[in-house]
Enzyme design. Structure first.
Site, short mmCIF file in Angstrom:
data_model
loop_
_atom_site.label_atom_id
_atom_site.label_comp_id
_atom_site.label_asym_id
_atom_site.label_seq_id
_atom_site.Cartn_x
_atom_site.Cartn_y
_atom_site.Cartn_z
N ASP A 166 10.78 -11.08 -4.74
CA ASP A 166 11.58 -10.03 -5.37
C ASP A 166 12.61 -9.44 -4.43
OD1 ASP A 166 9.26 -9.05 -4.01
OD2 ASP A 166 9.63 -7.06 -4.85
N GLU A 183 6.62 -7.43 -4.53
CA GLU A 183 6.10 -6.88 -3.29
C GLU A 183 6.67 -5.49 -3.01
OE1 GLU A 183 5.80 -5.50 0.60
OE2 GLU A 183 7.74 -6.26 -0.07
N GLU A 184 7.92 -5.27 -3.42
CA GLU A 184 8.60 -4.01 -3.11
C GLU A 184 8.14 -2.88 -4.04
OE1 GLU A 184 10.30 -3.56 -0.55
OE2 GLU A 184 11.07 -5.51 0.09
N ARG A 229 0.13 -10.06 15.82
CA ARG A 229 -0.81 -9.33 16.66
C ARG A 229 -2.15 -9.23 15.94
NH1 ARG A 229 -1.76 -3.91 16.30
NH2 ARG A 229 -1.41 -3.58 18.53
N HIS A 252 16.41 -4.18 4.48
CA HIS A 252 16.68 -3.15 3.46
C HIS A 252 18.08 -2.58 3.57
CE1 HIS A 252 12.35 -2.26 1.90
NE2 HIS A 252 12.42 -3.48 2.42
#
Length: 388
Positions: free
Chosen positions: A69, A127-128, A170, A359
């Site tokens: 998306d 996802e957003e 990580r 973004h």
């Protein structure tokens, strides 16, 4: 395949879609997968694509995820393949994730006979802010191959900080939890020249905004940090009228369940106390959104080892700190051990430290990173299946 992967990314970039319903993007993914030996299903509540590749040899299951998306951003990059949809842009690299995952499906399909197990390709909308991963889990993506994956991996492009082609991950917390705070302050309107005859919600709301920053520094351990940012503030209609109410929205980020729970308790209490201190009332809604994205230590180490083996140790970074962004891949990692890996895609002529961030309307992702991301998706699956 690099040119074809880039072409698919450009096609998706030109026609970005927002949220859970991405019919054009879904169609492009299905076309890219056509002819491959995959078991393909599409979502019911969202336009997802789940593809299962069953290897020629028995073995476990690995999941690879790519989100699809875009964002409500007006693109300003002037790229030849810039968005043709007003107010919508792939400003977070999801077009690249989708193209890389489709490329990995092709790479792994070519090795189907030697594959010791199965691979689930999770093409995810929403996802957003829409929790698309949670919808796909509810619709059975984790069980699409008949058994739960032993590991799950996601890649994410970065337009800044990391040089193009640098991978970073990580163990433990990789990205923050994200929650939304909605505050409505109820006052009593009146003439701006006689504020003592009204109950001004604006000054009280402003006090709340600054008090939230004091809350961060005085109630939370600096070694278990939280972030509160007010991103929207609305009140009034003109200069000489005190309005009846003020409304602001904020995001809260945290890296531990303890801090997240404390935020949910302390923020509404602080808002209520300030309002009462001024004789006003206020509503503070603290809405839990995405949880912390937690990399399994063993899987993060495996991902870093795979990068070093495939591309050289100089291409693998062990991130010192987590990222304060948030991800709904966290829902997958809550149920399956795995790792979230960042991939630098900053154009070579741009300084990663000053490049526009994800973004941004100016965010640019170099196509040169796509082949590496595609290869890493495939390497992670091949090596993880062979290891089990």
């Amino acid at each position: 395949m690099a040119d074809e992967i880039a072409e698919l990314r450009h096609a998706i970039h030109r026609e970005p879609e927002i949220g859970l319903d991405l019919p054009k993007t879904q169609a492009k993914v299905l076309a890219a997968l056509e002819g491959l030996p995959l078991e393909i299903t599409t979502g019911r509540a969202l336009s997802s694509v789940t593809a299962v590749l069953r290897g020629g040899r028995p073995g476990p299951v690995v999941l690879l995820r790519g989100d699809m998306d875009a964002l409500p951003v007006t693109e300003e990059t002037q790229l030849p393949y810039a968005s043709t949809v007003p107010g919508v842009m792939h400003a977070c690299g999801h077009d690249g994730h989708t193209a890389m995952l489709a490329g990995a499906a092709r790479l792994l399909s070519a090795r189907q006979a030697e594959l010791p197990g199965s691979v689930i390709f999770m093409f995810q909308p929403g996802e957003e802010g829409c929790a698309g991963a949670r919808y796909m889990i509810d619709e059975g993506v984790l069980d699409a191959a008949g058994e739960r994956p032993v590991a799950a991996y996601a890649l994410h492009l970065s337009s800044q900080r990391l040089p193009c082609g640098m991978f970073s991950t990580r163990p433990g917390a990789m990205l923050a939890a994200a929650d939304q705070i909605t505050v409505t302050v109820h006052g009593r309107g009146g003439h701006a020249s006689t504020p003592h005859r009204a109950a001004d919600p604006i000054v009280v709301a402003c006090e709340m905004v600054t008090a939230l920053q004091t809350l961060v520094t005085r109630k939370f351990d600096v070694f278990d940090p939280v972030v509160i940012t007010v991103g929207s503030f609305h009140a009034g209609t003109t200069d000489n009228v005190i309005p009846d109410e003020a409304v602001f929205l904020a995001t809260a980020r945290s890296f531990s369940q303890e801090s997240r729970s404390a935020l949910a308790e302390l923020v509404p209490r602080l808002i209520g106390d300030i309002a009462r201190g001024h004789g006003l009332t206020a509503e503070a809604i603290y809405a839990a959104e995405y949880p912390v994205t937690v990399n399994d230590a063993a899987e993060a180490a495996f991902a870093a080892e795979t990068v070093a083996a495939a591309f050289g140790p100089e291409r693998s970074e062990l991130a010192e700190f987590p990222i304060t962004g948030a991800e709904d891949f966290s829902y997958v990692l809550d149920q399956v051990p795995g790792a979230f890996v960042m991939l630098g895609a900053c154009p070579p002529a741009t300084d990663p430290l000053t490049a526009p961030t994800n973004h941004s309307a100016m965010a640019t992702f170099d196509d040169a990173a796509l082949a590496d991301g595609t290869a890493l998706y495939a390497e992670l699956a091949l090596r993880r299946l062979a290891r089990t």
